[in-house]
Design a protein around this motif. Structure first.
Motif, short mmCIF file in Angstrom:
data_model
loop_
_atom_site.label_atom_id
_atom_site.label_comp_id
_atom_site.label_asym_id
_atom_site.label_seq_id
_atom_site.Cartn_x
_atom_site.Cartn_y
_atom_site.Cartn_z
N VAL A 66 9.70 0.37 4.99
CA VAL A 66 9.26 1.60 4.33
C VAL A 66 10.41 2.57 4.14
O VAL A 66 11.45 2.49 4.80
CB VAL A 66 8.14 2.29 5.13
CG1 VAL A 66 6.94 1.38 5.29
CG2 VAL A 66 8.64 2.73 6.50
N GLY B 295 3.43 -2.51 4.22
CA GLY B 295 4.64 -1.71 4.40
C GLY B 295 5.36 -2.02 5.68
O GLY B 295 5.54 -1.15 6.55
N VAL C 173 1.75 3.70 2.61
CA VAL C 173 1.65 2.45 3.36
C VAL C 173 0.17 2.11 3.52
O VAL C 173 -0.60 2.91 4.06
CB VAL C 173 2.33 2.57 4.74
CG1 VAL C 173 2.27 1.24 5.48
CG2 VAL C 173 3.78 3.01 4.58
N ASP D 251 14.63 1.52 2.29
CA ASP D 251 13.81 0.31 2.21
C ASP D 251 14.75 -0.89 2.05
O ASP D 251 15.94 -0.73 1.74
CB ASP D 251 12.88 0.42 1.01
CG ASP D 251 11.63 -0.43 1.17
OD1 ASP D 251 11.61 -1.28 2.09
OD2 ASP D 251 10.68 -0.24 0.40
#
Length: 492
Positions: A202, A199, A208, A406
């Motif tokens: 994120v 991750g 994660v 993201d």
């Protein structure tokens, strides 16, 4: 004539006996002295590493025979030994007691480390040993120093524990000879610590996963200090998932459960260093749990919280506390870290002249799915499950600020126009990329993407952009209409 032949025959036999006698007589080696050399062989080295030896004990020999005291401290170290290790010397003579040569591993390691680390000035120039040699392709180095007891140091390649070697007199077959020694090099315990994550980019609420790996420290069989502690400090925007910490050992890639350790998540502590902000700690009291493993692996997961913001790096840090010297209760530290980022978008809505338009509404989508957002202060962030989604609406400055995104492709679609504007749909496709994984989007110098959209008024329409403009025109129209009616009546 016969007498002459007998005489010759006797002479030949006597000569032959003399020759045979000389061959049978033992060959005596030259008498040893204090400068006689003997080999000290060091094995278990990395090829190319350098062995250096420093004399710390002298040997006393006279006329090929050791004299009393046979062993005395070398003048370079004698005063230090007398001041700090009185039990290892004899006042007045600096003689070395026999007990010194039989110290256990921990006592010898502590003595050698103190002698070297605190007193390098005693060795006139640490870079100029009494003798040195380079390890061959088999990892063996041989030096041939004169009689004495030596501190051995290895340079190049890995870090090695200090060792000792000797070139001592020994009584063999009726005479004194010089005999060397062999030392097996032991590397200091070391560990290559790495921390990785799936991750690095994120979004809010994302799971994660992290993987921490380290080379299992290796110690001599008689080592007494072999414990270690692995701890992790997650960024404040991440929350450790309870029960996710798993510890395993690997041997040549084959993974198995690791025993002999504890996992602490409530009030994790380290043996040294700060405990502030630690998320968990894994402690091995000794090396029995990971003995025979070449790698220790710790996996765990965390959830990105609602406080993540683009522009704020989220760094997880791992700490390894261990004993580099397996005989001393002294801790060494190794760290590793990995950083995650989140990203954002700033949408600006104006008319063709650049005037900001408020109350325009939009939606953000990925593929065919519309993404829900909530208002969090002056920004919109992705909504968690159960949160009521808000409508993305431009503020008085015509802006919508999104964060917690993201990387990837997004679709932006306008769902409603500001008051006074004809219905129209502004759309855009936006792709967020960060090839350097440094939190700065490609093609710019910020953590967010700036998107500008425009709404156009209809033909002949005066845009309702606020202020007194529309009202004034309307009032003027009423006045002009009234005046025209009065003039028409008078004319009739």
């Amino acid at each position: 004539m016969r007498k002459t032949n007998v005489t010759r025959w006797c002479a030949m036999m006597i000569a032959l006996l003399l020759i045979l006698g000389s061959l049978a007589a033992p060959v005596r080696a030259a008498a040893i002295n204090e400068r006689t050399r003997a080999p000290i062989v060091v094995t278990g080295l990395e090829p190319g590493s350098t062995v250096k030896v420093y004399k710390i004990v002298d040997v006393h020999i006279n006329a090929g025979v050791p004299v009393d005291p046979m062993y005395t401290w070398n003048s370079k170290v004698a005063d230090y030994i007398a001041a700090n290790y009185g039990q290892y010397t004899t006042p007045g003579t600096n003689a070395v007691p026999e007990a010194f040569f039989h110290l256990n591993g921990g006592e010898r390691a502590a003595f050698l480390n103190n002698l070297w680390n605190e007193n390098q000035t005693l060795f006139v120039d640490p870079n100029k040993p009494d003798e040195e040699a380079t390890a061959d392709d088999n990892g063996t180095a041989t030096v041939r120093p004169s009689m004495g007891y030596y501190l051995i140091r290895v340079e190049g390649g890995s870090d090695y524990l200090l060792m000792t070697g000797s070139a001592f007199p020994k009584y063999e077959n009726g005479t004194w000879v010089a005999v060397g020694s062999t030392a097996s090099a032991k590397q200091e315990a070391s560990s290559d610590l790495t921390l990785t994550t799936d991750g690095t980019s994120v979004t809010v609420g994302e799971l994660v996963n992290y993987t921490l790996t380290l080379k299992a420290p290796r110690y001599p069989d008689d080592a007494t200090q072999t414990g270690l502690c692995i701890s992790v400090k997650l960024p404040e925007q991440m929350a450790l998932n309870a029960g996710s910490v798993q510890v395993t050992g690997l041997l040549q890639g084959t993974e198995s459960a690791l025993s002999g350790h504890t996992v602490e998540t409530y009030t994790p502590t380290r043996p040294v260093g700060s405990n502030q902000g630690l998320s968990f700690a894994v402690t091995c009291s000794d090396h029995t749990g990971y003995l025979g493993k070449d790698t220790i692996q710790v996996t765990f997961s965390a959830t990105a919280g609602t406080t993540i913001r683009d522009g704020a790096a989220m760094t997880a840090t791992a700490y390894l506390d261990y004993h580099a010297n397996g005989y001393e209760n002294t801790w060494s530290e190794t760290t590793a870290s990995v950083t995650s980022h989140t990203y954002g978008m700033e949408l600006s809505l104006t008319d063709p002249s650049g005037t900001a338009l408020s109350d325009g509404t939009f939606k953000l989508s990925r593929g065919t799915a519309d993404l829900p957002f909530v208002k969090d202060g002056n920004v919109y962030r992705p909504a968690l499950s159960g949160e009521t989604a808000a409508v993305l609406t431009t503020d008085v400055n015509g802006k919508i600020r999104l964060t917690g995104l993201d990387l990837g492709a997004y679709g932006v679609t306008q769902t409603n126009v500001p008051a006074g504007y004809p219905q129209q749909t502004a759309t855009a496709e936006v792709t967020l990329t960060d090839r350097n994984a440094d939190g700065v989007l490609d093609g710019g110098n910020a953590s967010y993407y700036a998107l500008h959209l425009t709404n156009k008024p209809s033909s002949g329409m005066l845009p309702a952009t606020g202020g007194m403009g529309v009202a004034l025109f309307a009032a003027a129209g009423v006045v002009l209409t009234g005046t025209g009616l009065r003039l028409l009546r008078k004319k009739k």
